[in-house]
Design a protein around this motif. Structure first.
Motif, short mmCIF file in Angstrom:
data_model
loop_
_atom_site.label_atom_id
_atom_site.label_comp_id
_atom_site.label_asym_id
_atom_site.label_seq_id
_atom_site.Cartn_x
_atom_site.Cartn_y
_atom_site.Cartn_z
N THR A 24 15.39 62.25 16.61
CA THR A 24 16.37 61.93 17.55
C THR A 24 16.99 63.30 18.07
O THR A 24 16.59 64.13 17.45
N ARG A 79 11.29 59.99 12.00
CA ARG A 79 11.82 59.64 13.03
C ARG A 79 12.63 60.78 13.47
O ARG A 79 13.37 61.66 12.76
N ARG A 106 16.12 58.78 7.52
CA ARG A 106 16.43 57.45 7.10
C ARG A 106 16.67 56.53 8.29
O ARG A 106 16.99 55.29 8.11
N ALA A 107 16.31 57.10 9.30
CA ALA A 107 16.30 56.19 10.58
C ALA A 107 17.88 55.30 10.96
O ALA A 107 17.87 54.23 11.28
N SER A 108 18.82 56.45 10.69
CA SER A 108 20.01 55.70 10.58
C SER A 108 20.98 56.25 11.92
O SER A 108 21.94 55.95 12.09
N LEU A 109 20.37 57.26 12.61
CA LEU A 109 21.13 57.82 13.60
C LEU A 109 21.00 56.87 15.02
O LEU A 109 19.99 56.47 15.15
N PRO A 110 22.23 57.06 15.71
CA PRO A 110 22.14 56.18 16.71
C PRO A 110 21.35 57.02 18.00
O PRO A 110 21.09 57.96 17.93
N ASP A 116 15.50 62.47 11.16
CA ASP A 116 16.36 61.37 10.99
C ASP A 116 15.57 60.34 9.76
O ASP A 116 14.96 59.59 10.31
#
Length: 82
Positions: free
Chosen positions: A16, A14, A27-31, A25
């Motif tokens: 961003t 991912r 861990r796919a945790s960023l907004p 990203d």
């Protein structure tokens, strides 16, 4: 995004945008809005050449991909050869 091949979500990285930078990203945790890319330098090169990041992330202008390129290169070095 770069090579346009389908893959399972866990096989993709991912990406961003944060303040004009393309940021990996894992861990796919960023907004915010994200785009998915194979963690392969060739796929990243295709995405940059096609100007896919601003379009996928719905942003104007260009994005700096230097940090993303370093992350993808390091990931490709650690990955076992198929």
């Amino acid at each position: 995004m770069g090579c346009r091949k389908r893959a399972a979500k866990h096989e993709l990285l991912r990406v961003t945008a944060v303040e004009g930078l393309c940021v990996p990203d894992p861990r796919a945790s960023l907004p915010g809005r994200g785009a998915y890319l194979h963690p392969d330098p060739a796929c990243l090169d295709l995405a940059v050449r096609r100007r896919a990041f601003p379009r996928a992330l719905r942003l104007q202008g260009t994005l700096d991909t230097a940090g993303l390129r370093e992350h993808v290169a390091a990931t490709a070095e650690r990955a076992p050869a198929s």
